[in-house]
Motif scaffolding. Structure first.
Motif, PDB file in Angstrom:
ATOM      1  N   LEU A   1      64.297  32.820 -19.044  1.00 47.34           N
ATOM      2  CA  LEU A   1      63.046  33.058 -19.762  1.00 47.34           C
ATOM      3  C   LEU A   1      62.227  31.783 -19.932  1.00 47.34           C
ATOM      4  O   LEU A   1      61.010  31.786 -19.788  1.00 47.34           O
ATOM      5  CB  LEU A   1      63.354  33.674 -21.134  1.00 47.34           C
ATOM      6  N   SER A   2      62.902  30.673 -20.222  1.00 49.16           N
ATOM      7  CA  SER A   2      62.187  29.422 -20.482  1.00 49.16           C
ATOM      8  C   SER A   2      61.483  28.873 -19.256  1.00 49.16           C
ATOM      9  O   SER A   2      60.606  28.018 -19.362  1.00 49.16           O
ATOM     10  CB  SER A   2      63.161  28.359 -21.028  1.00 49.16           C
ATOM     11  N   ALA A   3      61.840  29.387 -18.069  1.00 46.01           N
ATOM     12  CA  ALA A   3      61.209  28.916 -16.837  1.00 46.01           C
ATOM     13  C   ALA A   3      59.877  29.616 -16.571  1.00 46.01           C
ATOM     14  O   ALA A   3      59.110  29.199 -15.702  1.00 46.01           O
ATOM     15  CB  ALA A   3      62.152  29.136 -15.649  1.00 46.01           C
ATOM     16  N   LEU A   4      59.580  30.658 -17.325  1.00 45.81           N
ATOM     17  CA  LEU A   4      58.334  31.389 -17.149  1.00 45.81           C
ATOM     18  C   LEU A   4      57.160  30.580 -17.710  1.00 45.81           C
ATOM     19  O   LEU A   4      57.277  29.973 -18.778  1.00 45.81           O
ATOM     20  CB  LEU A   4      58.397  32.744 -17.863  1.00 45.81           C
TER      21      LEU A   4
ATOM     22  N   ARG B   1      55.442  25.314 -23.185  1.00 44.66           N
ATOM     23  CA  ARG B   1      54.641  24.770 -24.279  1.00 44.66           C
ATOM     24  C   ARG B   1      53.271  24.326 -23.771  1.00 44.66           C
ATOM     25  O   ARG B   1      53.147  23.753 -22.697  1.00 44.66           O
ATOM     26  CB  ARG B   1      55.370  23.595 -24.934  1.00 44.66           C
ATOM     27  N   ASN B   2      52.262  24.628 -24.554  1.00 43.84           N
ATOM     28  CA  ASN B   2      50.892  24.261 -24.227  1.00 43.84           C
ATOM     29  C   ASN B   2      50.602  22.869 -24.789  1.00 43.84           C
ATOM     30  O   ASN B   2      50.664  22.640 -26.007  1.00 43.84           O
ATOM     31  CB  ASN B   2      49.930  25.291 -24.836  1.00 43.84           C
ATOM     32  N   LYS B   3      50.274  21.942 -23.920  1.00 38.07           N
ATOM     33  CA  LYS B   3      50.047  20.550 -24.336  1.00 38.07           C
ATOM     34  C   LYS B   3      48.852  20.403 -25.277  1.00 38.07           C
ATOM     35  O   LYS B   3      48.773  19.443 -26.041  1.00 38.07           O
ATOM     36  CB  LYS B   3      49.847  19.665 -23.105  1.00 38.07           C
ATOM     37  N   GLN B   4      47.927  21.358 -25.198  1.00 41.01           N
ATOM     38  CA  GLN B   4      46.726  21.260 -26.041  1.00 41.01           C
ATOM     39  C   GLN B   4      47.003  21.625 -27.498  1.00 41.01           C
ATOM     40  O   GLN B   4      46.180  21.345 -28.376  1.00 41.01           O
ATOM     41  CB  GLN B   4      45.631  22.186 -25.488  1.00 41.01           C
TER      42      GLN B   4
ATOM     43  N   VAL C   1      48.934  29.242 -26.798  1.00 42.11           N
ATOM     44  CA  VAL C   1      48.697  28.266 -27.855  1.00 42.11           C
ATOM     45  C   VAL C   1      49.925  28.177 -28.770  1.00 42.11           C
ATOM     46  O   VAL C   1      50.354  27.093 -29.154  1.00 42.11           O
ATOM     47  CB  VAL C   1      47.436  28.646 -28.676  1.00 42.11           C
ATOM     48  N   ILE C   2      50.476  29.333 -29.103  1.00 36.34           N
ATOM     49  CA  ILE C   2      51.756  29.397 -29.814  1.00 36.34           C
ATOM     50  C   ILE C   2      52.785  29.828 -28.778  1.00 36.34           C
ATOM     51  O   ILE C   2      52.695  30.932 -28.252  1.00 36.34           O
ATOM     52  CB  ILE C   2      51.714  30.388 -30.988  1.00 36.34           C
ATOM     53  N   THR C   3      53.721  28.973 -28.470  1.00 37.12           N
ATOM     54  CA  THR C   3      54.633  29.161 -27.344  1.00 37.12           C
ATOM     55  C   THR C   3      55.279  30.549 -27.333  1.00 37.12           C
ATOM     56  O   THR C   3      55.916  30.960 -28.300  1.00 37.12           O
ATOM     57  CB  THR C   3      55.731  28.084 -27.365  1.00 37.12           C
ATOM     58  N   GLY C   4      55.068  31.254 -26.237  1.00 33.30           N
ATOM     59  CA  GLY C   4      55.676  32.567 -26.048  1.00 33.30           C
ATOM     60  C   GLY C   4      54.948  33.717 -26.714  1.00 33.30           C
ATOM     61  O   GLY C   4      55.358  34.873 -26.574  1.00 33.30           O
TER      62      GLY C   4
ATOM     63  N   LYS D   1      46.696  35.088 -24.999  1.00 36.80           N
ATOM     64  CA  LYS D   1      45.968  35.044 -23.723  1.00 36.80           C
ATOM     65  C   LYS D   1      46.450  36.101 -22.731  1.00 36.80           C
ATOM     66  O   LYS D   1      45.629  36.764 -22.082  1.00 36.80           O
ATOM     67  CB  LYS D   1      46.080  33.656 -23.101  1.00 36.80           C
ATOM     68  N   ALA D   2      47.752  36.266 -22.593  1.00 36.30           N
ATOM     69  CA  ALA D   2      48.271  37.236 -21.617  1.00 36.30           C
ATOM     70  C   ALA D   2      47.798  38.641 -21.958  1.00 36.30           C
ATOM     71  O   ALA D   2      47.332  39.387 -21.085  1.00 36.30           O
ATOM     72  CB  ALA D   2      49.798  37.181 -21.581  1.00 36.30           C
ATOM     73  N   ALA D   3      47.890  39.002 -23.237  1.00 35.21           N
ATOM     74  CA  ALA D   3      47.473  40.340 -23.650  1.00 35.21           C
ATOM     75  C   ALA D   3      45.971  40.542 -23.483  1.00 35.21           C
ATOM     76  O   ALA D   3      45.516  41.617 -23.094  1.00 35.21           O
ATOM     77  CB  ALA D   3      47.875  40.593 -25.100  1.00 35.21           C
TER      78      ALA D   3
END
Length: 301
Positions: free
Chosen positions: A4-7, A12-15, A189-192, A197-199
């Motif tokens: 999962l963490s490879a997706l 994590r978003n650097k911004q 923006v909040i990891t996972g 954004k995906a939704a």
């Protein structure tokens, strides 16, 4: 891709690594800036969305149905799109269906473990009588949800058209779909938290799939919803305004004509455009397979 963490959607978003230490204004700016990239990500997959629309159109044209299948947010998005079609386009309630892991309970609260079963995904489609003339859209931000995998596998086995919608490239669900829509929205923006954004991207794509398909089967004239189902006061007013706008008649004349057609917008338009009877307008629409432009041509001869 079982890790999962490879997706990308789990990275994590650097911004936003310091978002917990930002002012409200700074937080909102980060979120807004990330959201600006969503439309561009969707634009990049328009060729795949086009393929999906064509598959859905062919299914609907040939008497098939459209099923959206997902778990959690993905399932809710499918249901949201499906339930809007009957009032907007007068489609039968079973023509476009949202199927969510865990059933109706999962619309409002999580059903533990429901998304982890491939068997449940297949079984839920089997219960709904899926056939080879139907089309299934499997939705999963991660692209690996077992429930969605099971649904797509089952759909493929019986010969139904299959489409995957995800936010990760080379996803597992794409292996079991003929058309793959993989919208790369990047780390959240909040990891996972793929409800962000995906939704948003998936909602945009689902809007395109249903809207373009409805246009292609004759549910729209110009850019107006001429198959609107008049089920409340707002929709009644909308129907009157649509007829008045298209035919350039007064509000009262549009209302009077709609009363004669039982508030069906299409025949009202044909009646006012061609001065034929309601029965003749309905016959013309039947000959035109519901397309208003063609019906007007037929009724005018």
């Amino acid at each position: 891709m079982n890790n999962l963490s490879a997706l990308v959607t789990e990275m994590r978003n650097k911004q936003s690594t310091a978002i917990d230490n930002m002012t409200t204004s700074e937080m909102l700016s980060v979120i807004s800036n990330e959201d600006l990239m969503v439309a561009l990500a969707v634009q990049a997959v328009l060729p795949q969305v086009e393929q999906a629309v064509e598959a859905i159109y062919q299914a609907l044209k040939n008497g098939g149905r459209l099923f959206y299948v997902g778990a959690g947010t993905s399932g809710r998005l499918g249901i949201l799109d499906a339930v809007e079609c009957p009032p907007t386009y007068s489609t039968p309630p079973d023509l476009i269906q949202g199927v969510i892991a865990g059933g109706s309970t999962a619309i409002e609260q999580a059903v533990e473990g429901a998304e982890d079963s491939e068997e449940l995904g297949a079984r839920d489609l089997e219960k709904r009588g899926l056939t080879e003339i139907d089309v299934v859209v499997g939705i999963a931000a991660s692209g690996r949800t077992p429930y969605v995998v099971g649904a797509l596998k089952y759909a493929g086995e019986i010969g139904a058209a299959t489409i995957s919608l995800t936010s990760n490239k080379h996803s597992i669900i794409s292996q079991f779909a003929t058309v793959n829509i993989e919208v790369e929205t990047g780390p959240e923006v909040i990891t996972g938290s793929t409800r962000m954004k995906a939704a948003t991207a998936h909602k945009m794509v689902l809007n395109m799939l249903s809207t373009a398909s409805m246009i292609k089967i004759g549910k729209v004239y110009e850019n107006l919803m001429v198959d609107v189902k008049v089920s409340n006061h707002k929709l009644k007013e909308r129907a009157i305004n649509i007829v008045s706008t298209i035919t350039d008649v007064t509000y009262e004349q549009a209302k009077e004509t709609l009363a004669q057609t039982n508030y069906e917008v299409k025949p009202a338009i044909v009646v006012l455009k061609t001065e034929v009877t309601t029965e003749a307008a309905k016959n013309a629409l039947e000959l035109a397979n519901g397309f208003v432009r063609k019906a007007i041509e037929i009724a005018s001869k």
